[in-house]
Scaffold this motif. Sequence first.
Motif, PDB file in Angstrom:
ATOM      1  N   ASN A 125       2.089 -12.757  22.206  1.00  0.00           N
ATOM      2  CA  ASN A 125       1.601 -11.450  21.660  1.00  0.00           C
ATOM      3  C   ASN A 125       2.051 -10.449  22.030  1.00  0.00           C
ATOM      4  O   ASN A 125       3.061 -10.477  23.069  1.00  0.00           O
ATOM      5  N   ARG A 165       8.938  -5.384  13.351  1.00  0.00           N
ATOM      6  CA  ARG A 165       7.857  -5.156  12.154  1.00  0.00           C
ATOM      7  C   ARG A 165       8.078  -6.487  11.178  1.00  0.00           C
ATOM      8  O   ARG A 165       9.239  -6.535  10.657  1.00  0.00           O
ATOM      9  N   LYS A 186       0.155 -14.586   8.304  1.00  0.00           N
ATOM     10  CA  LYS A 186      -0.063 -13.421   8.305  1.00  0.00           C
ATOM     11  C   LYS A 186       0.687 -12.463   7.198  1.00  0.00           C
ATOM     12  O   LYS A 186       1.886 -12.943   6.974  1.00  0.00           O
ATOM     13  N   ALA A 189      -0.140  -6.751   9.079  1.00  0.00           N
ATOM     14  CA  ALA A 189      -1.057  -6.649  10.269  1.00  0.00           C
ATOM     15  C   ALA A 189      -2.151  -7.615  10.002  1.00  0.00           C
ATOM     16  O   ALA A 189      -2.950  -7.637  10.699  1.00  0.00           O
ATOM     17  N   ARG A 190      -2.196  -8.079   8.591  1.00  0.00           N
ATOM     18  CA  ARG A 190      -3.514  -8.735   8.020  1.00  0.00           C
ATOM     19  C   ARG A 190      -3.476 -10.267   8.279  1.00  0.00           C
ATOM     20  O   ARG A 190      -2.297 -11.036   7.621  1.00  0.00           O
TER      21      ARG A 190
END
Length: 265
Positions: A125, A165, A186, A189-190
């Motif tokens: 992460n 990104r 994904k 960002a969702r």
Amino acid sequence: MQWILQQFEDTQKLADALDRLGISYSWHKVVPFVGDLVPEPEVRDPQAVVMFGSYTLWRYAEAKGFHPGVFRVAPFVHERPWQPFMLNGPDATFLRVGEIEAGLPDDGRHWFIRPVADSKEQAGNVKTAAEIRETARKVMSLDPDEIPNGSLRPDTLMMLTPPARILKEWRIWIVNGDVVTYSLYKEGARVTYRHEIDQDALEFAQTLARLNEGYSPAYVMDICRTEEGLRLVETNCINAAGFYAADLMKLAAMIDGMACTVGKR
């Protein structure tokens, strides 16, 4: 093949698929910090056992001599055939937890961080340098005997790279060198789980699998689309990876019928 499942929400999805296929399995819990299974499985043939659940099951499988048991994978970052395609590759910063305070400046930067080994000690992460340093301090404040199995330790090698990104991410399940199933997980960002993949991404995943056919008989590969193109994010142990929206009947049938030899890496 005899299936041994640890009780999790994801393994229940797998059990549902096994039920539909008419494949038997048994449920077990793992004794924390010890690794024993409750109840103890009644194994018919140690050479035809597969286990799904937490990553720590590999220790039990290895101790009992199960085959294939758990398909452990080597650190993906060292796999030369894949290095030109990696999002987080050999140009990363590598630091052991015990080296982080001295080697990582507290300068407000963000980093993508994960253990180099597929050990599940920490999920990959994005964190600030301050957060990473604080985690390292906490680990270093513990006596080695106080650190549970499967947790970060002072000698755990970490990989740090600048965040990228990412436009889309997919998980790919590969068995015997072929893509068996896949899931979007994904979009931007969702987080979203759908059983779909762009055609070029599917072809990219299959190309990577063929480039490195000896990697593992079965594993999962995460790939992504960036503004610069498709990239390999990481690989993971198939026995302990989330299933998302994979076709589990297809995956279970393929693993149940596979005849392979798990090589030592």
